[in-house]
Design a protein around this motif. Structure first.
Motif, mmCIF file in Angstrom:
data_model
loop_
_atom_site.group_PDB
_atom_site.id
_atom_site.type_symbol
_atom_site.label_atom_id
_atom_site.label_comp_id
_atom_site.label_asym_id
_atom_site.label_seq_id
_atom_site.Cartn_x
_atom_site.Cartn_y
_atom_site.Cartn_z
ATOM 1 N N ASN A 3 4.614 -9.589 -11.132
ATOM 2 C CA ASN A 3 3.299 -9.393 -10.508
ATOM 3 C C ASN A 3 3.421 -8.949 -9.057
ATOM 4 O OD1 ASN A 3 1.343 -9.958 -12.625
ATOM 5 N ND2 ASN A 3 2.316 -11.971 -12.677
ATOM 6 N N ASN A 4 4.476 -9.396 -8.391
ATOM 7 C CA ASN A 4 4.645 -8.955 -6.998
ATOM 8 C C ASN A 4 4.940 -7.460 -6.931
ATOM 9 O OD1 ASN A 4 4.323 -9.965 -4.436
ATOM 10 N ND2 ASN A 4 6.522 -10.244 -4.090
ATOM 11 N N ALA A 5 5.721 -6.969 -7.884
ATOM 12 C CA ALA A 5 6.024 -5.529 -7.911
ATOM 13 C C ALA A 5 4.741 -4.729 -8.140
ATOM 14 C CB ALA A 5 7.054 -5.228 -8.995
ATOM 15 N N LYS A 6 3.890 -5.229 -9.040
ATOM 16 C CA LYS A 6 2.614 -4.531 -9.302
ATOM 17 C C LYS A 6 1.766 -4.522 -8.035
ATOM 18 C CE LYS A 6 2.414 -5.927 -14.118
ATOM 19 N NZ LYS A 6 1.902 -6.975 -14.988
ATOM 20 N N LEU A 7 1.730 -5.684 -7.357
ATOM 21 C CA LEU A 7 0.906 -5.792 -6.148
ATOM 22 C C LEU A 7 1.422 -4.858 -5.039
ATOM 23 C CD1 LEU A 7 -0.511 -9.050 -4.635
ATOM 24 C CD2 LEU A 7 0.690 -7.455 -3.161
ATOM 25 N N ILE A 8 2.726 -4.812 -4.860
ATOM 26 C CA ILE A 8 3.280 -3.984 -3.777
ATOM 27 C C ILE A 8 3.090 -2.486 -4.087
ATOM 28 C CG2 ILE A 8 5.446 -3.384 -2.561
ATOM 29 C CD1 ILE A 8 6.113 -6.449 -2.758
ATOM 30 N N ALA A 9 3.253 -2.106 -5.361
ATOM 31 C CA ALA A 9 3.004 -0.700 -5.737
ATOM 32 C C ALA A 9 1.538 -0.353 -5.470
ATOM 33 C CB ALA A 9 3.346 -0.488 -7.209
ATOM 34 N N ASN A 10 0.671 -1.301 -5.794
ATOM 35 C CA ASN A 10 -0.763 -1.109 -5.575
ATOM 36 C C ASN A 10 -1.057 -0.931 -4.077
ATOM 37 O OD1 ASN A 10 -3.577 -2.251 -5.080
ATOM 38 N ND2 ASN A 10 -3.577 -2.077 -7.308
ATOM 39 N N TYR A 11 -0.398 -1.720 -3.252
ATOM 40 C CA TYR A 11 -0.607 -1.605 -1.795
ATOM 41 C C TYR A 11 -0.132 -0.225 -1.296
ATOM 42 C CZ TYR A 11 -0.068 -2.320 3.219
ATOM 43 O OH TYR A 11 -0.130 -2.160 4.583
ATOM 44 N N LEU A 12 1.046 0.193 -1.752
ATOM 45 C CA LEU A 12 1.556 1.515 -1.330
ATOM 46 C C LEU A 12 0.554 2.613 -1.709
ATOM 47 C CD1 LEU A 12 5.312 1.055 -2.256
ATOM 48 C CD2 LEU A 12 4.502 1.748 -0.001
ATOM 49 N N GLN A 13 0.035 2.533 -2.921
ATOM 50 C CA GLN A 13 -0.954 3.544 -3.364
ATOM 51 C C GLN A 13 -2.203 3.472 -2.490
ATOM 52 O OE1 GLN A 13 -1.348 2.182 -7.373
ATOM 53 N NE2 GLN A 13 0.553 3.156 -8.066
ATOM 54 N N SER A 14 -2.604 2.252 -2.122
ATOM 55 C CA SER A 14 -3.844 2.097 -1.346
ATOM 56 C C SER A 14 -3.725 2.714 0.041
ATOM 57 C CB SER A 14 -4.233 0.618 -1.244
ATOM 58 O OG SER A 14 -3.417 -0.027 -0.272
ATOM 59 N N ILE A 15 -2.505 2.853 0.544
ATOM 60 C CA ILE A 15 -2.354 3.492 1.861
ATOM 61 C C ILE A 15 -1.914 4.957 1.712
ATOM 62 C CG2 ILE A 15 -1.973 1.342 3.153
ATOM 63 C CD1 ILE A 15 1.053 2.018 3.118
ATOM 64 N N GLY A 16 -2.034 5.465 0.493
ATOM 65 C CA GLY A 16 -1.828 6.898 0.280
ATOM 66 C C GLY A 16 -0.400 7.329 -0.010
ATOM 67 N N VAL A 17 0.470 6.354 -0.350
ATOM 68 C CA VAL A 17 1.864 6.707 -0.670
ATOM 69 C C VAL A 17 1.988 6.888 -2.186
ATOM 70 C CG1 VAL A 17 4.255 5.872 -0.582
ATOM 71 C CG2 VAL A 17 2.681 5.330 1.292
ATOM 72 N N THR A 18 2.738 7.906 -2.611
ATOM 73 C CA THR A 18 2.982 8.060 -4.050
ATOM 74 C C THR A 18 4.013 7.013 -4.460
ATOM 75 O OG1 THR A 18 2.695 10.405 -3.724
ATOM 76 C CG2 THR A 18 3.609 9.718 -5.853
ATOM 77 N N ALA A 19 3.561 6.048 -5.235
ATOM 78 C CA ALA A 19 4.452 4.945 -5.630
ATOM 79 C C ALA A 19 4.030 4.446 -6.997
ATOM 80 C CB ALA A 19 4.349 3.804 -4.618
ATOM 81 N N ASN A 20 5.010 3.958 -7.767
ATOM 82 C CA ASN A 20 4.702 3.444 -9.097
ATOM 83 C C ASN A 20 5.496 2.193 -9.414
ATOM 84 O OD1 ASN A 20 2.805 5.356 -10.370
ATOM 85 N ND2 ASN A 20 4.445 6.800 -9.853
ATOM 86 N N TYR A 21 4.824 1.251 -10.047
ATOM 87 C CA TYR A 21 5.494 0.075 -10.593
ATOM 88 C C TYR A 21 6.198 0.519 -11.879
ATOM 89 C CZ TYR A 21 5.585 -3.774 -13.991
ATOM 90 O OH TYR A 21 5.952 -4.648 -14.982
#
Ligand code: ASP
Length: 450
Positions: free
Chosen positions: A122-140
């Motif tokens: 769940n932490n990986a999902k949350l951190i990927a979500n945060y990266l996306q929210s600040i406009g970074v291309t990131a995926n869990y």
């Protein structure tokens, strides 16, 4: 391309996760990010993994789990709120935890593995979500999709190479990959976790499979120190050491890096760097295949660990009795015990093992079987031993080192119970009473470093 892994304290709060993101974005080569579960925010805090273990145990005991489940969700909620994430991520996490806790419990070990893994997943999902929210291309990417395969039970969990080709493809995926540490899947799709601290292993496996130029392991100290800073005042930082040296130190009590995490990186010659999330400009400790040896510094670090027991067996003419050692070790094997050292004399043999494996019943059965089946003159089991280990590849070329160590120990008044020097001479082990551990460690540090 680099693989970087962030430990529990590095991802324990929103503030820490922002530091992680700054570190990742400051170097374009940081492509794969392995994360632990949120760890302690202060010394009296509880790790999410421990909250999950408590939750799983409650479920197994048939108790009400609502409070324990809410404790876990609350940790993620406070992080998500501060990172200004959308509510949906917490819904996802809550749903995931509920599904895990309501899943089949017929195999308690596998049930607990799934509960423990929820922390990193769940932490990986949350951190990927945060990266996306600040406009970074990131995926869990989950270990199932990514290809982190492990062996089947009942063997102790370890990665198997069949998934490596799939793992290697991670480097070609778009954007930053956020990958949860600590667990993998068997070929049949069953989740299994590594032992505690196992996210280090995930990072190393990914670095090896993708052929990374560096595996960066971010933690909460500037480097690996030559001795435990809780025992020795201001120990020296280790700038560079070899895989062998780190493996010996990790095994003998240095908790900064998991002892099983070195092998994958070592086999593929990926250098490892231990760095501090809270001070990323500090150079850290490099772990490499070869290093220049300083003849004035044969010892690179000194580790100490308690919790050992000695099984002492005495029998006249044991040296002439073919198969005696095998039969003694067979009795331990029958009880599922592994051993650490077996120093022996003409008429006696000791087996040193970690005492957490020994229950009262096992102890009684072992003593009885040794006495009756091996017809010994004396047999006893004593607890309360510590092993202090000097580590350094330079020791091989240094005469008089054991004498220096032994006289430093003697100066404290402690009695040496056992000495073991492996033929590789990367380490020298002294068995002592646990009550002497602190003073012995300090005396050895003074001898070799001050
Ligand atoms: N979260 C797991 C533990 O506390 C694994 C890890 O952090 O490496 O042991």
């Amino acid at each position: 391309m680099k693989v970087c892994k962030f430990g529990g304290t590095s991802v324990a709060s929103a503030e820490q996760i922002k530091k992680v993101v700054d570190i990742v974005l400051s170097d374009k080569e940081r492509k794969i990010v392995v994360v632990s579960a949120p760890g302690k925010r202060s010394s009296d805090d509880t790790k999410v993994t421990d909250l999950l273990i408590a939750l799983g145990e409650k479920a197994l005991a048939g108790e009400n789990v609502d409070g324990a489940l809410a404790d876990v969700v609350a940790r993620y909620e406070s992080i998500a709120e501060e990172l200004e994430l959308e509510e949906s991520i917490i819904d996802t996490i809550r749903k995931d935890l509920k599904e895990r806790v309501q899943a089949d419990r017929s195999d308690e070990v596998l049930f607990m593995d799934s509960m423990k893994a929820a922390g990193e997943d769940n932490n990986a999902k949350l951190i990927a979500n945060y990266l996306q929210s600040i406009g970074v291309t990131a995926n869990y990417v989950s270990p199932k999709e990514g290809g982190l395969l492990v062996n089947e039970r009942p063997e102790r969990v370890r990665a198997i190479p069949e998934g490596d080709d799939r793992l290697a493809q991670l480097k070609d995926k778009e954007g930053i990959i956020v990958f949860p540490g600590f667990f993998g899947f068997t070929k049949n799709g069953t989740l299994r976790t590594f032992n505690r601290g196992g996210s280090d292993i995930t990072g190393s496996l990914l670095a090896a499979a993708t052929g990374a130029s560096l595996y960066e392991n971010f933690t909460d100290v500037d480097s690996v120190f030559a001795a435990n800073p809780m025992v020795v005042d201001n120990p020296e930082a280790i700038d560079e050491m070899t895989y062998n040296e780190m493996r010996e130190l990790a095994y003998a009590g240095f908790s900064v890096f998991h002892d099983e995490a070195l092998m994958p990186a070592f086999r593929k010659s990926v250098p490892v760097c231990i760095k501090n999330t809270n001070n990323p400009s500090a150079p850290g400790t490099m772990i490499v295949a070869e290093r220049k040896k300083d003849p004035a510094r044969p010892v690179v670090g000194i580790a100490a660990d308690d919790g050992f027991a000695t099984l002492y067996v005495d029998k006249y003419l044991m040296n002439q009795e073919v198969g005696f050692g095998r039969r003694l070790l067979q009795i331990l094997e029958d009880e599922g015990l592994s051993f650490e050292h077996t120093p022996s004399g003409i008429d006696n043999m000791s087996v040193i093992l970690r005492d957490h494996q020994l229950t009262e019943e096992k102890e009684q059965r072992i003593l009885h079987r040794v006495e009756t089946e091996l017809q010994t003159d004396a047999v006893q089991l004593k607890r309360g031993f510590s092993m202090v280990v000097l580590v350094g590849e330079g020791m091989r070329h240094t005469t008089g080192l054991t004498a220096r160590a032994a006289s430093a120990i003697a100066s404290t008044g402690a009695n040496i119970q056992m000495i073991n020097q492996g033929s590789s001479e990367v380490s020298l082990v002294f068995g002592i009473l646990t009550e002497d551990e602190t003073k012995v460690l300090r005396a050895l540090y003074n001898e070799f470093f001050n």
